[in-house]
Design a protein around this motif. Structure first.
Motif, PDB file in Angstrom:
ATOM      1  N   LEU A  17       0.816  -1.221   0.000  1.00  0.00           N
ATOM      2  CA  LEU A  17       0.000   0.000   0.000  1.00  0.00           C
ATOM      3  C   LEU A  17       0.850   1.272   0.000  1.00  0.00           C
ATOM      4  O   LEU A  17       0.452   2.302  -0.548  1.00  0.00           O
ATOM      5  N   ALA A 219      -5.916  -5.931  -5.697  1.00  0.00           N
ATOM      6  CA  ALA A 219      -4.824  -5.108  -5.181  1.00  0.00           C
ATOM      7  C   ALA A 219      -3.706  -4.961  -6.202  1.00  0.00           C
ATOM      8  O   ALA A 219      -3.168  -3.872  -6.415  1.00  0.00           O
ATOM      9  N   ASP A 222      -4.631  -2.541  -8.881  1.00  0.00           N
ATOM     10  CA  ASP A 222      -5.203  -1.281  -8.381  1.00  0.00           C
ATOM     11  C   ASP A 222      -6.656  -1.126  -8.829  1.00  0.00           C
ATOM     12  O   ASP A 222      -7.128  -0.007  -9.113  1.00  0.00           O
ATOM     13  N   ILE A 327      -5.040   3.832   3.237  1.00  0.00           N
ATOM     14  CA  ILE A 327      -4.150   2.796   3.776  1.00  0.00           C
ATOM     15  C   ILE A 327      -4.703   2.129   5.039  1.00  0.00           C
ATOM     16  O   ILE A 327      -4.697   0.893   5.131  1.00  0.00           O
ATOM     17  N   ALA A 330      -7.655  -0.171   3.990  1.00  0.00           N
ATOM     18  CA  ALA A 330      -7.202  -1.261   3.121  1.00  0.00           C
ATOM     19  C   ALA A 330      -6.418  -2.298   3.912  1.00  0.00           C
ATOM     20  O   ALA A 330      -6.570  -3.509   3.705  1.00  0.00           O
ATOM     21  N   SER A 331      -5.576  -1.831   4.826  1.00  0.00           N
ATOM     22  CA  SER A 331      -4.803  -2.753   5.663  1.00  0.00           C
ATOM     23  C   SER A 331      -5.725  -3.560   6.578  1.00  0.00           C
ATOM     24  O   SER A 331      -5.547  -4.770   6.750  1.00  0.00           O
TER      25      SER A 331
END
Length: 358
Positions: A17, A219, A222, A327, A330-331
């Protein structure tokens, strides 16, 4: 071990990321343990980085200070992997030679050790795919690792984690059985009416794994940066057929339109939506079905966790999409996928029959 593996999966997601994965352009399993220390060493590493596509096409304005950040992020990820190898292999060798492990466990541990080494090799080939000079001659190319290698690297990490988790749980259960295991629980698990539930629980875990792998493709391409709305993709829930099956991604003519499922960001995102929705529906149905069954307390708790975590995971996924992949979200979403798989594997473990006389 599963906790440490969980940590490296989260760190690996953060490395991607923050676009740090291509900052170290060499694979030095031994000497790479020591990062640059002096100013001249940092300058040398920076000059190496400048020779590759990510710098030339994307980060040509990056400062040495910025480079240090992404370098140390990738270095931390690699060091964590080396640490896992030492923490797993050295004690395994010791306990094996001391006779503390049964032959079946030794075979499982040896297989996991091999998979651990294979995981490291996959990681380097993944990085290497993003260092290819061909990117410089490809119009509109984006310097990033191959989404295929990314999915393979993440998939092997999930398999390694699953193997270690189930092996550890089995060792703990065998130890408990050897001393005192509740007869009433063994009697419940011996009921043939639970066979279908066991099979469905395994299917749910497989579905969770497949959904996670489709997320890796999202991922890697993208694909989460397009169609940032839910449940619609544009004007409809299903994008136009011309977008889902574009000839742009048919490498060998119209007969290879199936490659859209792996290379087309629109199709890949749509597939992930479908798989995620299917997984949630399947888990919900499994949870409702479990209400009709007599389950051991731990199994009842496990299926409740599976259902609860699946709802949280879908919420995280939709939020990550709507807010254009920040971030933290998404994490958390990637961590949620492994958490969901963990609960599903634990459910499968709690449903195993007990080989004792009732």
């Amino acid at each position: 071990m599963p906790i440490i593996l969980f940590g490296i999966v989260v760190l690996g997601g953060l490395t991607r990321l923050t676009e740090s994965g291509l900052s170290i352009v060499e694979w030095k399993p031994i000497t790479g343990v020591i990062p640059p220390i002096t100013f001249s060493q940092w300058e040398e590493e920076f000059e190496k980085y400048k020779q590759f596509p990510e710098y030339k096409l994307l980060n040509y304005n990056i400062s040495l200070s910025d480079f240090k950040y992404i370098y140390l992020m990738e270095w931390s990820h690699r060091m964590w992997g080396r640490m896992i190898g030492l923490i797993f292999v050295l004690p395994a060798v010791y306990f094996g030679f001391r006779g503390y492990m049964s032959r079946p466990i030794i075979k499982k541990v040896a297989g996991l050790a091999g998979l651990l080494g294979f995981q490291g090799v996959l990681g380097w080939y993944m990085v290497k795919s993003g260092l290819s000079e061909e990117l410089l001659s490809t119009p509109g190319a984006i310097p990033r690792v191959s989404h295929y290698w990314l999915a393979a690297h993440l998939g092997s990490a999930f398999l390694l984690y699953s193997g270690m988790l189930l092996t550890g749980l089995q060792i703990l259960r065998d130890s408990k059985i050897a001393y005192d295991f509740p007869k009433e629980v063994a009697k419940i698990l011996a009921n043939p009416s639970l066979n279908r539930f066991r099979s469905l629980a395994i299917c749910a875990a497989i579905l969770i794994f497949l959904t996670s792998m489709s997320g890796a493709l999202v991922a890697g391409l993208d694909a989460g940066l397009i169609y940032n709305e839910f449940p619609y993709m544009g004007k409809n829930i299903i994008p136009p057929k011309s977008e889902l099956f574009s000839k742009v991604y048919a490498r060998f003519g119209e007969t290879s339109l199936w490659r859209n499922f792996f290379d087309n960001p629109t199709t890949v995102q749509f597939d992930h939506r479908v798989l995620a929705t299917t997984t949630l529906c399947a888990i919900t149905a499994l949870w409702l079905y479990s209400r009709r069954l007599t389950l051991p307390p731990k199994a009842r708790l496990a299926i409740n966790f599976v259902f609860g975590v699946s709802c949280i995971q879908v919420t995280l996924g939709i939020s990550t999409l709507i807010y254009m992949v920040p971030i933290p979200l998404a994490s958390a979403h990637q961590a949620g996928s492994l958490t969901l798989l963990t609960t599903a594997l634990y459910l499968i473990h709690t449903m195993k029959r007990i080989p004792i006389k009732i």
